[in-house]
Design a protein around this motif. Structure first.
Motif, mmCIF file in Angstrom:
data_model
loop_
_atom_site.group_PDB
_atom_site.id
_atom_site.type_symbol
_atom_site.label_atom_id
_atom_site.label_comp_id
_atom_site.label_asym_id
_atom_site.label_seq_id
_atom_site.Cartn_x
_atom_site.Cartn_y
_atom_site.Cartn_z
ATOM 1 N N ILE A 73 0.727 -1.225 0.054
ATOM 2 C CA ILE A 73 0.283 0.066 -0.263
ATOM 3 C C ILE A 73 0.937 1.463 -0.024
ATOM 4 C CG2 ILE A 73 -1.730 1.623 1.669
ATOM 5 C CD1 ILE A 73 -2.765 -1.562 2.877
ATOM 6 N N GLY A 74 2.334 1.032 0.867
ATOM 7 C CA GLY A 74 2.976 2.059 1.252
ATOM 8 C C GLY A 74 2.943 3.027 1.766
ATOM 9 N N PRO A 75 3.689 3.723 2.187
ATOM 10 C CA PRO A 75 4.034 4.632 3.875
ATOM 11 C C PRO A 75 2.818 5.691 3.934
ATOM 12 C CG PRO A 75 5.409 5.946 1.948
ATOM 13 C CD PRO A 75 4.783 4.732 1.238
ATOM 14 N N GLY A 76 1.391 6.054 3.585
ATOM 15 C CA GLY A 76 0.740 6.789 3.544
ATOM 16 C C GLY A 76 -0.336 6.243 3.657
ATOM 17 N N PHE A 77 0.241 4.617 4.548
ATOM 18 C CA PHE A 77 -1.467 4.204 4.911
ATOM 19 C C PHE A 77 -1.125 4.708 6.147
ATOM 20 C CE2 PHE A 77 -2.171 0.163 7.036
ATOM 21 C CZ PHE A 77 -4.030 -0.384 6.794
ATOM 22 N N GLY A 78 -0.574 5.314 6.932
ATOM 23 C CA GLY A 78 -0.974 6.253 8.245
ATOM 24 C C GLY A 78 -1.086 5.791 9.297
ATOM 25 N N GLY A 79 -0.261 6.015 10.752
ATOM 26 C CA GLY A 79 0.316 6.346 11.652
ATOM 27 C C GLY A 79 -1.605 5.343 12.773
ATOM 28 N N TYR A 80 -2.642 5.795 12.024
ATOM 29 C CA TYR A 80 -3.553 5.690 12.805
ATOM 30 C C TYR A 80 -3.781 4.320 13.101
ATOM 31 C CZ TYR A 80 -6.640 9.555 14.372
ATOM 32 O OH TYR A 80 -6.399 11.057 14.560
ATOM 33 N N THR A 81 -3.129 3.412 11.872
ATOM 34 C CA THR A 81 -3.796 2.053 12.199
ATOM 35 C C THR A 81 -2.413 1.104 13.071
ATOM 36 O OG1 THR A 81 -4.717 2.083 9.747
ATOM 37 C CG2 THR A 81 -3.348 -0.819 10.461
ATOM 38 N N ILE A 82 -1.189 1.586 12.512
ATOM 39 C CA ILE A 82 -0.248 1.360 13.376
ATOM 40 C C ILE A 82 -0.659 1.476 14.759
ATOM 41 C CG2 ILE A 82 2.394 1.226 14.213
ATOM 42 C CD1 ILE A 82 2.568 2.404 11.509
ATOM 43 N N GLU A 130 -13.458 4.444 11.197
ATOM 44 C CA GLU A 130 -12.587 6.124 10.868
ATOM 45 C C GLU A 130 -11.545 6.254 10.217
ATOM 46 O OE1 GLU A 130 -13.471 8.442 13.565
ATOM 47 O OE2 GLU A 130 -15.595 7.738 13.913
ATOM 48 N N GLY A 131 -11.783 5.301 8.789
ATOM 49 C CA GLY A 131 -11.002 5.102 8.310
ATOM 50 C C GLY A 131 -9.844 4.216 8.383
ATOM 51 N N THR A 132 -9.614 3.750 9.231
ATOM 52 C CA THR A 132 -8.600 3.525 10.031
ATOM 53 C C THR A 132 -8.259 1.842 10.433
ATOM 54 O OG1 THR A 132 -5.856 2.951 11.318
ATOM 55 C CG2 THR A 132 -8.178 3.639 12.392
ATOM 56 N N SER A 133 -7.224 0.936 11.118
ATOM 57 C CA SER A 133 -7.880 -0.904 10.766
ATOM 58 C C SER A 133 -7.243 -0.388 12.116
ATOM 59 C CB SER A 133 -7.013 -0.985 10.061
ATOM 60 O OG SER A 133 -6.149 -1.530 9.782
ATOM 61 N N SER A 134 -7.275 -2.260 12.949
ATOM 62 C CA SER A 134 -6.664 -2.769 13.891
ATOM 63 C C SER A 134 -5.869 -3.874 13.942
ATOM 64 C CB SER A 134 -8.358 -3.559 14.646
ATOM 65 O OG SER A 134 -8.331 -4.943 13.888
ATOM 66 N N GLY A 135 -4.972 -3.778 12.350
ATOM 67 C CA GLY A 135 -3.885 -4.141 11.318
ATOM 68 C C GLY A 135 -4.271 -5.454 11.616
ATOM 69 N N GLY A 136 -3.331 -6.815 10.990
ATOM 70 C CA GLY A 136 -3.441 -7.801 11.388
ATOM 71 C C GLY A 136 -4.386 -8.289 9.936
ATOM 72 N N THR A 137 -5.247 -9.159 9.764
ATOM 73 C CA THR A 137 -5.525 -9.030 8.485
ATOM 74 C C THR A 137 -6.954 -8.294 8.204
ATOM 75 O OG1 THR A 137 -7.568 -10.487 9.848
ATOM 76 C CG2 THR A 137 -6.036 -11.429 8.677
ATOM 77 N N ASP A 138 -6.730 -7.393 8.983
ATOM 78 C CA ASP A 138 -7.740 -5.931 8.684
ATOM 79 C C ASP A 138 -7.058 -5.329 7.311
ATOM 80 O OD1 ASP A 138 -9.184 -7.051 10.506
ATOM 81 O OD2 ASP A 138 -9.019 -5.153 11.654
ATOM 82 N N ILE A 139 -6.027 -5.572 7.443
ATOM 83 C CA ILE A 139 -5.081 -4.462 6.511
ATOM 84 C C ILE A 139 -5.008 -5.233 4.964
ATOM 85 C CG2 ILE A 139 -2.513 -4.921 6.043
ATOM 86 C CD1 ILE A 139 -1.675 -3.944 8.616
#
Length: 282
Positions: A73-82, A130-139
């Protein structure tokens, strides 16, 4: 696009993480219900290597998946998901230390599944909305959603199905089928809750105080209006129909305003599940 910091969004995300973690820790993890996600991966691996806590396995798995996410996806994926994924892993680990639950709190496996999935699904929906995810398979689900436009819940089902099948081999066919059923419920819960969050109301009004009503909507609610022309079938007189799309709270304000200035106004409403354009985000 990088997600900008917003305090309201940040609080909603954190509340979603807490709800998600509670559903996992209280119902799903003690019952070995690997209902997809990094949690499912962690439960399978924890069974193979029981000395490594579920929370630590989730943390390692998220790191691996984030490497894939930033590569694809690239670095613009966002810090919220991390942040969200790390917060969830840490919260699960803290729960394991502070309030350990080693066996299911209720004996009925189906009840554990249903309550766990419902609670987890609400938390996940709040996070995803909210435009983010909890990581994992959400990605993985986000990647599928991005390239296929498949709803996020159904994308998550595809991403999690393989984990549920793996659980069938580790924990037995019965638990595997329960898990598969769980991720199916989860996909519907997520899509339904997100649809509920985004539902708006289309309001059509016929009133003798058309100018006052239009001014109230545009000036007080900051919403646009469209004036439609029609003819009354019974009276054969010309009518102007005020048409607008608002939130539930704004609709209540419109209704209360009409009660004050024109109790005889005619209103009809319909629910709209997606609104894009001026005043509403894409």
């Amino acid at each position: 696009m990088e997600k900008k910091f917003d305090i309201k969004s940040f609080l909603i995300i954190n509340l979603g993480v807490i709800i998600l973690a509670l559903g996992l820790h209280i119902f799903l993890i003690p019952a070995d219900l690997a209902a997809g996600g990094v949690t499912g991966i962690a439960l399978v691996l924890n069974y193979i290597v029981p000395k490594i806590p579920v929370g630590i396995i989730m943390l390692i798995s998220n790191v691996v998946l984030f490497i894939l996410a930033f590569t694809i996806i690239g670095p613009g994926f966002g810090g919220y998901t991390i942040y969200t994924s790390l917060a969830l892993s840490a919260l699960i680990y803290i729960f394991e230390l502070v309030i350990p639950i080693n066996t299911p709190i209720i004996d009925d496996l189906m009840l554990n599944l249903i309550y766990g999935i419902l609670i987890q699904g609400i938390g996940m929906a709040m996070i995803l909305n909210e435009g983010t995810s909890s990581g994992g398979t959400d990605i993985i689900a986000k990647i599928i959603n991005k390239f296929t436009n498949l709803e996020i819940g159904k994308s998550l089902f595809l991403a999690d199905a393989l984990i549920a099948l793996s659980a069938a081999f580790i924990f037995g066919l019965e638990l595997g089928l329960y898990a598969l059923f769980g991720i199916l419920i989860n996909s519907f819960v997520i899509d339904s809750v997100i649809a509920g969050f985004n539902t708006k109301i289309e309001v059509a009004i016929i009133s003798n105080k058309e100018k006052e009503v239009s001014k109230f909507i545009t000036n007080e609610l900051k919403r646009g209006v469209t004036l439609l022309y029609g003819v009354g079938g019974f009276s054969n007189s010309e009518k102007r129909i005020i048409n607008t799309v608002v939130s539930r709270r704004e609709y209540i304000k419109i209704k209360n305003h009409l009660k004050e200035i024109d109790p005889n106004a005619f209103i009809w409403v319909s629910f709209v599940h997606e609104v894009l354009g001026e005043g509403f985000s894409y």
